[in-house]
Design a protein around this motif. Structure first.
Motif, PDB file in Angstrom:
ATOM      1  N   SER A 106      31.406  41.499  39.802  1.00 11.28           N
ATOM      2  CA  SER A 106      30.932  42.428  40.828  1.00 11.28           C
ATOM      3  C   SER A 106      29.721  43.187  40.305  1.00 11.28           C
ATOM      4  O   SER A 106      29.352  43.100  39.128  1.00 11.28           O
ATOM      5  CB  SER A 106      32.042  43.410  41.226  1.00 11.28           C
ATOM      6  OG  SER A 106      32.497  44.137  40.092  1.00 11.28           O
ATOM      7  N   GLU A 116      25.332  43.909  50.170  1.00 12.40           N
ATOM      8  CA  GLU A 116      26.149  43.808  51.383  1.00 12.40           C
ATOM      9  C   GLU A 116      25.306  44.046  52.637  1.00 12.40           C
ATOM     10  O   GLU A 116      25.479  43.359  53.656  1.00 12.40           O
ATOM     11  CB  GLU A 116      27.299  44.807  51.318  1.00 12.40           C
ATOM     12  CG  GLU A 116      28.263  44.686  52.493  1.00 12.40           C
ATOM     13  CD  GLU A 116      29.429  45.656  52.371  1.00 12.40           C
ATOM     14  OE1 GLU A 116      30.576  45.195  52.408  1.00 12.40           O
ATOM     15  OE2 GLU A 116      29.168  46.877  52.252  1.00 12.40           O
ATOM     16  N   GLN A 576      44.665  43.083  50.137  1.00 11.18           N
ATOM     17  CA  GLN A 576      43.282  43.515  50.323  1.00 11.18           C
ATOM     18  C   GLN A 576      42.332  42.354  50.604  1.00 11.18           C
ATOM     19  O   GLN A 576      41.123  42.565  50.715  1.00 11.18           O
ATOM     20  CB  GLN A 576      42.791  44.277  49.085  1.00 11.18           C
ATOM     21  CG  GLN A 576      43.498  45.602  48.879  1.00 11.18           C
ATOM     22  CD  GLN A 576      42.852  46.416  47.781  1.00 11.18           C
ATOM     23  OE1 GLN A 576      42.228  45.877  46.883  1.00 11.18           O
ATOM     24  NE2 GLN A 576      42.989  47.731  47.853  1.00 11.18           N
ATOM     25  N   ARG A 577      42.877  41.163  50.754  1.00  4.40           N
ATOM     26  CA  ARG A 577      42.016  40.015  51.027  1.00  4.40           C
ATOM     27  C   ARG A 577      42.804  38.937  51.745  1.00  4.40           C
ATOM     28  O   ARG A 577      44.032  38.867  51.644  1.00  4.40           O
ATOM     29  CB  ARG A 577      41.435  39.449  49.723  1.00  4.40           C
ATOM     30  CG  ARG A 577      42.498  38.930  48.764  1.00  4.40           C
ATOM     31  CD  ARG A 577      41.880  38.328  47.517  1.00  4.40           C
ATOM     32  NE  ARG A 577      41.197  39.325  46.720  1.00  4.40           N
ATOM     33  CZ  ARG A 577      41.775  40.033  45.772  1.00  4.40           C
ATOM     34  NH1 ARG A 577      43.076  39.876  45.522  1.00  4.40           N
ATOM     35  NH2 ARG A 577      41.101  40.920  45.087  1.00  4.40           N
ATOM     36  N   GLN A 617      37.383  39.957  51.359  1.00  4.49           N
ATOM     37  CA  GLN A 617      38.009  41.140  50.769  1.00  4.49           C
ATOM     38  C   GLN A 617      37.403  42.386  51.403  1.00  4.49           C
ATOM     39  O   GLN A 617      36.194  42.574  51.387  1.00  4.49           O
ATOM     40  CB  GLN A 617      37.788  41.147  49.259  1.00  4.49           C
ATOM     41  CG  GLN A 617      38.439  42.333  48.556  1.00  4.49           C
ATOM     42  CD  GLN A 617      38.442  42.178  47.044  1.00  4.49           C
ATOM     43  OE1 GLN A 617      38.441  41.078  46.518  1.00  4.49           O
ATOM     44  NE2 GLN A 617      38.441  43.306  46.345  1.00  4.49           N
ATOM     45  N   TRP A 618      38.254  43.231  51.972  1.00  4.23           N
ATOM     46  CA  TRP A 618      37.740  44.390  52.702  1.00  4.23           C
ATOM     47  C   TRP A 618      37.788  45.683  51.917  1.00  4.23           C
ATOM     48  O   TRP A 618      37.222  46.684  52.334  1.00  4.23           O
ATOM     49  CB  TRP A 618      38.499  44.582  54.023  1.00  4.23           C
ATOM     50  CG  TRP A 618      39.993  44.547  53.871  1.00  4.23           C
ATOM     51  CD1 TRP A 618      40.805  45.559  53.488  1.00  4.23           C
ATOM     52  CD2 TRP A 618      40.823  43.422  54.093  1.00  4.23           C
ATOM     53  NE1 TRP A 618      42.104  45.142  53.447  1.00  4.23           N
ATOM     54  CE2 TRP A 618      42.151  43.822  53.831  1.00  4.23           C
ATOM     55  CE3 TRP A 618      40.606  42.107  54.496  1.00  4.23           C
ATOM     56  CZ2 TRP A 618      43.234  42.960  53.945  1.00  4.23           C
ATOM     57  CZ3 TRP A 618      41.681  41.245  54.620  1.00  4.23           C
ATOM     58  CH2 TRP A 618      42.977  41.672  54.342  1.00  4.23           C
ATOM     59  N   GLY A 619      38.447  45.695  50.772  1.00  2.00           N
ATOM     60  CA  GLY A 619      38.460  46.914  49.960  1.00  2.00           C
ATOM     61  C   GLY A 619      39.139  48.068  50.676  1.00  2.00           C
ATOM     62  O   GLY A 619      40.221  47.936  51.245  1.00  2.00           O
ATOM     63  N   GLU A 620      38.484  49.245  50.693  1.00  2.01           N
ATOM     64  CA  GLU A 620      39.104  50.446  51.252  1.00  2.01           C
ATOM     65  C   GLU A 620      39.054  50.458  52.776  1.00  2.01           C
ATOM     66  O   GLU A 620      39.878  51.106  53.421  1.00  2.01           O
ATOM     67  CB  GLU A 620      38.403  51.688  50.698  1.00  2.01           C
ATOM     68  CG  GLU A 620      38.569  51.857  49.187  1.00  2.01           C
ATOM     69  CD  GLU A 620      37.865  53.089  48.669  1.00  2.01           C
ATOM     70  OE1 GLU A 620      37.257  53.812  49.498  1.00  2.01           O
ATOM     71  OE2 GLU A 620      37.916  53.341  47.450  1.00  2.01           O
ATOM     72  N   ARG A 622      40.047  48.874  55.499  1.00  2.00           N
ATOM     73  CA  ARG A 622      40.961  47.867  56.025  1.00  2.00           C
ATOM     74  C   ARG A 622      40.761  47.734  57.537  1.00  2.00           C
ATOM     75  O   ARG A 622      40.514  48.725  58.239  1.00  2.00           O
ATOM     76  CB  ARG A 622      42.393  48.311  55.714  1.00  2.00           C
ATOM     77  CG  ARG A 622      43.498  47.367  56.172  1.00  2.00           C
ATOM     78  CD  ARG A 622      44.848  47.958  55.754  1.00  2.00           C
ATOM     79  NE  ARG A 622      45.966  47.223  56.351  1.00  2.00           N
ATOM     80  CZ  ARG A 622      46.468  46.113  55.837  1.00  2.00           C
ATOM     81  NH1 ARG A 622      45.969  45.633  54.711  1.00  2.00           N
ATOM     82  NH2 ARG A 622      47.477  45.501  56.416  1.00  2.00           N
TER      83      ARG A 622
END
Length: 650
Positions: A106, A116, A576-577, A617-620, A622
């Motif tokens: 990352s 992004e 998370q993914r 993966q959306w992380g925080e 959601r």
């Protein structure tokens, strides 16, 4: 580098360093990690089709370790790709050099947000971005990424490079010898003597001779005198070991001397990316293809323009013209100055060739191979073949008779220097009961382009597509019912190609072109090679190796299957993914066509070709609670498309 160089050589080297301004001597750089100072790969190490362009720093299976800028500069380039370097950061420094950090897991938050944003604007996950010069300045020690296993990496590590102002690749160990402990001399596994042409022999044979050696810990000896005739090259199979790891690493310096005079020298200190494929003539590619061992040449093969050889280096070939015993010494040195030496004796072979027929030999099967400019034909060592020889039909219509050059292991060996105007087309026993066709067609030269029509196939070799010259063989073989052409066996896969050439095939029956592909046989099965339509109903592909080709069709779309979820199920709050397995059996995925949408909006799915998975993966942030529609689509290289729709809830 070598401990016993003369004062003149040392002075010349110092002057060269001062002239070139080698900053590796005077400008210290910070190490990119705070820990993990062991290497799994070194600069110049022999890899498939390339010299390794940096150092691989071990992370012992860990990912996410902070990586630091080695000195001040700015972010010059950012790369996100499923292949090659994977996620990578390129820095340009105030001293004019560049540094490269590859296979990252990352990026730091500010770079990740910038990437992004570009991904959402272009609706493409892969990116190659050159930010403005002052957008992302860095100071020495700034975190510029986190270690990972992305791209073509086969395990977590950091691939790290330093390049000069022209982006030529430098050896990072010039800056970090104090960080990477190495007190071990290079390890010599084998030493070989290679006959160079049809008049050459080693101990009476045209075969490569693996010399018996003894010793160790940097001091080796050839245990018997080597008898040579004609031009001979020395080759070595060796690697370096570092203190903290067992990985087989590269050797950057080599020197070959005959009777105390240097006849070949290599110093691999810098090279350019467009020169890296010269590895295939620096080492014995034919032997490596057959036996997997990478013998490096202590002589310069025709067509080898790699810049690592000394300016006063001759070709390095050995040719004796007296009866004296001569003394040979090969020195191998790593970047830390650890030296390995192998010594031995060689002498001109004045004996007559071995000519021993087998008393009970029967049959007359004939085989052949081509090495450089020499055709090697072999038969059982029968008395009749010794007495009557082989009948040869030549390309120009002439007939000839060959007699064996010598006998070896129950076979007669015949040798001929190839001339494209008098190529042998077939060889046969005197009674004509046994015949071998030799499909030599033409000579391909590096300094000129060639167009070769052959049945339904046409070949185009641009300038510099081969290293020097290749005596090209072509065979036409019947195709199977699922093929749309005959099969064409072009050249020999054990001969390296420098740059791409073009294979063009015409279908042998009426058919639509849109699903046709040029297929190549690889490891016993047919694989996609290309599918560009020409202007005359032909299909062509750009190829960088010799092999067997035909036309086939690919009418099957990729498959898309959920990996960590099921249709209609709820995604756990701990997840998370989400990921899917996306595969294609023949032409392979067009990774730029992979698209994921959640409720009609593009989302960044990351493709990992090593696992055939795509992951979002959306992380925080959601997705909102409730039912959502997930749509995945993908195409293969031919354009066959699959679209899958899943109902999932959060």
């Amino acid at each position: 580098m070598f401990g016993n160089r003369t004062a003149t050589f040392l002075l010349a080297s110092l002057c060269l360093l001062l002239i070139c301004g080698m900053v590796g001597v005077s400008e210290p750089y910070r190490f990119p990690f705070d820990r993990h100072f062991a290497l799994s790969g070194t600069y110049g190490e022999l890899r498939r089709n390339h010299f390794h362009s940096g150092i691989d720093i071990k992370t012992y299976g860990e990912t996410g370790i902070p990586i630091h800028a080695i000195t001040d500069g700015y972010v010059y380039r950012l790369k996100v790709s499923p292949f090659g370097f994977g996620n990578a950061v390129y820095l340009k420094h105030t001293d004019g050099n560049y540094s490269v950090y590859a296979h990252l897991e990352s990026f730091p938050a500010h770079l990740a947000a910038f990437i992004e944003e570009q991904q959402y604007q272009t609706e493409q996950t892969p990116q190659e971005i050159y930010p403005p010069k002052n957008q992302f300045p860095v100071k020495e020690g700034d975190v510029i990424g986190f270690s990972g296993n992305s791209g073509s990496s086969v395990g977590p590590h950091l691939h790290f490079e330093i390049r000069d102002a022209k982006e030529q690749i430098l050896n990072p160990l010039s800056w970090y010898k104090d960080k990477i402990a190495d007190t071990k001399p290079p390890l010599l596994k084998s030493l070989a003597f290679e006959p160079f042409d049809a008049q050459s022999r080693v101990n009476g044979s045209f075969d490569k001779f693996i010399a018996p050696i003894s010793g160790g810990n940097g001091d080796y000896r050839i245990t018997q005198p080597i008898l040579i005739k004609g031009a001979i090259g020395v080759e070595y199979l060796a690697y370096d070991l570092l203190n903290a790891a067992s990985n087989k690493c590269g050797i950057n310096h080599a020197r070959l001397s005959l009777d105390g005079a240097v006849i070949h020298e290599m110093h691999l200190d810098t090279f350019a990316f467009d020169e890296t494929r010269y590895i295939n003539v620096h080492m014995d590619y034919q032997w490596q293809s057959a036996h997997r061992d990478r013998f490096q040449r202590a002589y310069i093969e025709p067509g080898n323009r790699f810049p690592a050889y000394g300016p006063d280096t001759k070709e390095g070939l050995i040719e004796l013209d007296d009866e004296l015993v001569h003394h040979l010494k090969l020195e191998l040195e790593d970047e830390h100055g650890n030296l390995t030496t192998v010594t031995g004796q060689i002498q001109q072979d004045l004996s007559d060739p071995e000519m021993s027929p087998l008393p009970n030999a029967s049959g007359a099967s004939i085989g052949y191979t081509i090495r450089r400019n020499t055709l090697v034909v072999f038969t059982p060592a029968t008395q009749s073949i010794q007495q009557q020889g082989l009948k040869v039909a030549r390309k120009n219509g002439e007939m000839d008779t060959w007699h064996p050059a010598y006998s070896q292991d129950g076979q007669w060996i015949f040798l001929e220097t190839l001339d494209p105007y008098t190529y042998p087309q077939s060889v046969a026993t005197a009674d004509s009961l046994h015949q071998l066709d030799i499909p030599l067609q033409t000579l391909i030269r590096s300094d000129q382009s060639s167009m070769i029509p052959f049945g339904e196939m046409q070949l185009y070799f641009p300038h510099h597509s081969v290293f020097d010259q290749v005596h090209l063989t072509i065979q036409r073989l019947p195709g199977s019912p699922d093929m749309f052409s005959d099969r064409y066996r072009v050249g020999n896969s054990q001969i390296p190609v420098f740059k791409e050439y073009v294979v063009s095939l015409q279908p042998n029956r009426p058919t639509e072109l849109d699903k046709l592909v040029v297929a190549v046989k690889s490891r016993g099965k047919w694989e996609y090679a290309g599918n560009t339509a020409g202007g005359y109903g032909n299909m062509y592909a750009s190829i960088r190796s010799f092999g067997e080709y035909c036309l086939m069709k690919d009418e099957t779309a990729p498959t898309i299957r959920p990996h960590n979820f099921k249709q209609g199920t709820r995604i756990s709050s701990r997840t998370q993914r989400i990921s899917c397995r996306v595969e294609d059996e023949f032409s392979g995925l067009d990774h730029l066509s992979i698209r994921g949408e959640l409720d009609g909006q593009w989302v960044p799915f990351v493709y990992d070709y090593k696992t055939d998975r795509i992951t979002y993966q959306w992380g925080e942030e959601r997705p909102s609670p409730g039912i959502h529609e997930l749509t995945i689509s993908a195409k293969d290289q031919v354009g066959n498309e699959r679209r899958a729709v899943f109902s999932i809830s959060f």
